[in-house]
Every structure is written in structure tokens, then in C-alpha cells.
Design a protein around this motif. Structure first.
Motif, PDB file in Angstrom:
ATOM      1  N   ARG A  82       0.829  -1.211   0.000  1.00 58.11           N
ATOM      2  CA  ARG A  82       0.000   0.000   0.000  1.00 58.11           C
ATOM      3  C   ARG A  82       0.865   1.264   0.000  1.00 58.11           C
ATOM      4  N   ILE A  83       1.955   1.248   0.768  1.00 57.86           N
ATOM      5  CA  ILE A  83       2.867   2.389   0.772  1.00 57.86           C
ATOM      6  C   ILE A  83       3.444   2.588  -0.631  1.00 57.86           C
ATOM      7  N   PHE A  84       3.890   1.502  -1.242  1.00 54.34           N
ATOM      8  CA  PHE A  84       4.454   1.557  -2.592  1.00 54.34           C
ATOM      9  C   PHE A  84       3.423   2.127  -3.577  1.00 54.34           C
ATOM     10  N   ASN A  85       2.199   1.615  -3.520  1.00 57.65           N
ATOM     11  CA  ASN A  85       1.148   2.080  -4.427  1.00 57.65           C
ATOM     12  C   ASN A  85       0.816   3.554  -4.198  1.00 57.65           C
ATOM     13  N   SER A  86       0.819   3.981  -2.956  1.00 56.43           N
ATOM     14  CA  SER A  86       0.559   5.393  -2.656  1.00 56.43           C
ATOM     15  C   SER A  86       1.654   6.286  -3.233  1.00 56.43           C
ATOM     16  N   ILE A  87       2.890   5.834  -3.143  1.00 54.16           N
ATOM     17  CA  ILE A  87       4.012   6.596  -3.682  1.00 54.16           C
ATOM     18  C   ILE A  87       3.890   6.699  -5.201  1.00 54.16           C
ATOM     19  N   MET A  88       3.648   5.586  -5.845  1.00 53.51           N
ATOM     20  CA  MET A  88       3.628   5.561  -7.311  1.00 53.51           C
ATOM     21  C   MET A  88       2.364   6.189  -7.898  1.00 53.51           C
ATOM     22  N   ASN A  89       1.204   5.964  -7.258  1.00 52.31           N
ATOM     23  CA  ASN A  89      -0.077   6.371  -7.842  1.00 52.31           C
ATOM     24  C   ASN A  89      -0.754   7.533  -7.137  1.00 52.31           C
ATOM     25  N   GLY A  90      -0.233   7.935  -5.980  1.00 51.68           N
ATOM     26  CA  GLY A  90      -0.847   9.003  -5.207  1.00 51.68           C
ATOM     27  C   GLY A  90      -2.041   8.505  -4.411  1.00 51.68           C
ATOM     28  N   ARG A  91      -2.604   9.399  -3.598  1.00 51.87           N
ATOM     29  CA  ARG A  91      -3.787   9.066  -2.787  1.00 51.87           C
ATOM     30  C   ARG A  91      -4.676  10.286  -2.697  1.00 51.87           C
ATOM     31  N   LYS A  92      -5.969  10.038  -2.770  1.00 48.94           N
ATOM     32  CA  LYS A  92      -6.942  11.126  -2.639  1.00 48.94           C
ATOM     33  C   LYS A  92      -7.824  10.919  -1.407  1.00 48.94           C
ATOM     34  N   VAL A  93      -7.605   9.828  -0.662  1.00 49.91           N
ATOM     35  CA  VAL A  93      -8.413   9.521   0.512  1.00 49.91           C
ATOM     36  C   VAL A  93      -7.742  10.095   1.753  1.00 49.91           C
ATOM     37  N   GLY A  94      -8.433  10.988   2.455  1.00 42.43           N
ATOM     38  CA  GLY A  94      -7.898  11.543   3.696  1.00 42.43           C
ATOM     39  C   GLY A  94      -6.793  12.570   3.492  1.00 42.43           C
ATOM     40  N   GLY A  95      -6.473  12.879   2.277  1.00 42.40           N
ATOM     41  CA  GLY A  95      -5.433  13.859   1.976  1.00 42.40           C
ATOM     42  C   GLY A  95      -5.303  13.986   0.476  1.00 42.40           C
ATOM     43  N   ASN A  96      -4.277  14.652   0.058  1.00 44.76           N
ATOM     44  CA  ASN A  96      -4.106  14.867  -1.374  1.00 44.76           C
ATOM     45  C   ASN A  96      -2.648  14.639  -1.737  1.00 44.76           C
ATOM     46  N   MET A  97      -2.249  13.373  -1.838  1.00 46.22           N
ATOM     47  CA  MET A  97      -0.865  13.049  -2.160  1.00 46.22           C
ATOM     48  C   MET A  97      -0.738  12.821  -3.660  1.00 46.22           C
ATOM     49  N   PRO A  98       0.169  13.547  -4.312  1.00 49.49           N
ATOM     50  CA  PRO A  98       0.346  13.352  -5.752  1.00 49.49           C
ATOM     51  C   PRO A  98       1.057  12.039  -6.072  1.00 49.49           C
ATOM     52  N   ALA A  99       0.891  11.576  -7.285  1.00 46.68           N
ATOM     53  CA  ALA A  99       1.585  10.375  -7.763  1.00 46.68           C
ATOM     54  C   ALA A  99       3.021  10.747  -8.153  1.00 46.68           C
ATOM     55  N   PHE A 100       3.949   9.860  -7.852  1.00 48.01           N
ATOM     56  CA  PHE A 100       5.345  10.093  -8.201  1.00 48.01           C
ATOM     57  C   PHE A 100       5.874   9.041  -9.173  1.00 48.01           C
ATOM     58  N   GLY A 101       4.981   8.226  -9.724  1.00 44.42           N
ATOM     59  CA  GLY A 101       5.381   7.154 -10.633  1.00 44.42           C
ATOM     60  C   GLY A 101       6.120   7.614 -11.869  1.00 44.42           C
ATOM     61  N   LYS A 102       5.926   8.864 -12.278  1.00 44.82           N
ATOM     62  CA  LYS A 102       6.630   9.379 -13.455  1.00 44.82           C
ATOM     63  C   LYS A 102       7.899  10.137 -13.082  1.00 44.82           C
ATOM     64  N   LYS A 103       8.127  10.301 -11.791  1.00 45.30           N
ATOM     65  CA  LYS A 103       9.295  11.066 -11.335  1.00 45.30           C
ATOM     66  C   LYS A 103      10.374  10.190 -10.718  1.00 45.30           C
ATOM     67  N   ILE A 104       9.980   9.018 -10.235  1.00 48.67           N
ATOM     68  CA  ILE A 104      10.953   8.118  -9.610  1.00 48.67           C
ATOM     69  C   ILE A 104      10.803   6.722 -10.208  1.00 48.67           C
ATOM     70  N   THR A 105      11.832   5.920 -10.053  1.00 46.98           N
ATOM     71  CA  THR A 105      11.797   4.549 -10.555  1.00 46.98           C
ATOM     72  C   THR A 105      11.116   3.637  -9.538  1.00 46.98           C
ATOM     73  N   GLU A 106      10.743   2.451  -9.977  1.00 44.29           N
ATOM     74  CA  GLU A 106      10.158   1.481  -9.046  1.00 44.29           C
ATOM     75  C   GLU A 106      11.161   1.106  -7.964  1.00 44.29           C
ATOM     76  N   GLN A 107      12.430   0.998  -8.336  1.00 46.36           N
ATOM     77  CA  GLN A 107      13.478   0.687  -7.353  1.00 46.36           C
ATOM     78  C   GLN A 107      13.575   1.786  -6.298  1.00 46.36           C
ATOM     79  N   GLU A 108      13.478   3.039  -6.721  1.00 45.37           N
ATOM     80  CA  GLU A 108      13.513   4.142  -5.765  1.00 45.37           C
ATOM     81  C   GLU A 108      12.288   4.109  -4.861  1.00 45.37           C
ATOM     82  N   ALA A 109      11.124   3.766  -5.420  1.00 49.09           N
ATOM     83  CA  ALA A 109       9.908   3.666  -4.607  1.00 49.09           C
ATOM     84  C   ALA A 109      10.044   2.540  -3.579  1.00 49.09           C
ATOM     85  N   GLU A 110      10.615   1.423  -3.987  1.00 46.97           N
ATOM     86  CA  GLU A 110      10.826   0.319  -3.045  1.00 46.97           C
ATOM     87  C   GLU A 110      11.767   0.734  -1.923  1.00 46.97           C
ATOM     88  N   SER A 111      12.810   1.480  -2.264  1.00 47.58           N
ATOM     89  CA  SER A 111      13.726   1.930  -1.208  1.00 47.58           C
ATOM     90  C   SER A 111      13.053   2.965  -0.307  1.00 47.58           C
TER      91      SER A 111
END
Length: 120
Positions: A82-111
């Protein structure tokens, strides 16, 4: 005349091969140089809302209702996926977190997931 044509053809092929090698080498250098540590990625994309310590006490974090990443209950309840998905795809529930999937790599998201776990 025939030898001149053959020489010109071979020279052209050689130049094209050199160009292909140069392009491949430069992309390899660029890709290698963009590898960033989790701390660097967090500082660049996350700290403005979540704060350096993950507690979301920044002005921007308060305005966007950023999650307190150091909260033990949240850390216990949330999965790494869920943390990984929130980082890559963003979240609109309970806040407004943007997606970072186009700015960072999957490896960076995992780290980043591991880094966020360390903010507990």
C-alpha cells in the motif's frame, strides 16, 4: 571505382557503428548517474509535506493533510504494498498526495518504503 565505393560504404558503416556505441554509452552513464538514495528521493519529493522526521508538521503538510509517517499504529496497519502504491499512484483519501510514478523509478519507490518504515 568499385574499390572506392566499397571503401566509402565501409567507412559509413564504421561511423554509424561509432555513433550507436556513443549513444548507448551516454544513456548508460545517464541511467547510472540518476540512481538516488532513498534519503535523497525522500528529501526531494516527500519532506516538504511529511517533514524530515515524517511527522507531517510542515505548513504544506498541514494544508494537504499529509500522513504522519512516524505514527506506530499506522505503521502497524499499513502494508508495504500500500505504501508503494501510494508513492507511485498518489492518494486522494484523507489527503491529497500526488503520484510520483513518473518522477521516480520502481526501485527508488521500493527503497522509499524501507525508508518510511524507518521513520517509525
Amino acid at each position: 571505382m568499385r574499390n572506392n565505393s566499397l571503401i566509402a560504404f565501409l567507412f559509413s558503416a564504421f561511423v554509424i557503428c561509432l555513433a550507436v556505441i556513443a549513444v548507448a554509452a551516454s544513456s548508460k552513464i545517464e541511467n547510472g548517474s540518476t540512481t538516488r538514495s532513498a534519503e535523497e528521493v525522500y528529501d526531494k519529493y516527500c519532506a516538504s509535506c511529511h517533514g524530515k522526521d515524517g511527522r507531517a508538521k510542515t505548513m504544506k503538510g498541514k494544508f494537504s493533510h499529509a500522513r504522519d509517517l512516524s505514527d506506530s499504529k499506522w505503521q502497524d496497519d499499513v502494508s508495504d504494498e500500500r505504501i508503494f502504491n501510494s508513492i507511485m499512484n498518489g492518494r486522494k483519501v484523507g489527503g491529497n498526495m500526488p503520484a510520483f510514478g513518473k518522477k521516480i523509478t520502481e526501485q527508488e519507490a521500493e527503497s522509499l518504503v524501507t525508508y518510511v518504515r524507518g521513520l517509525r
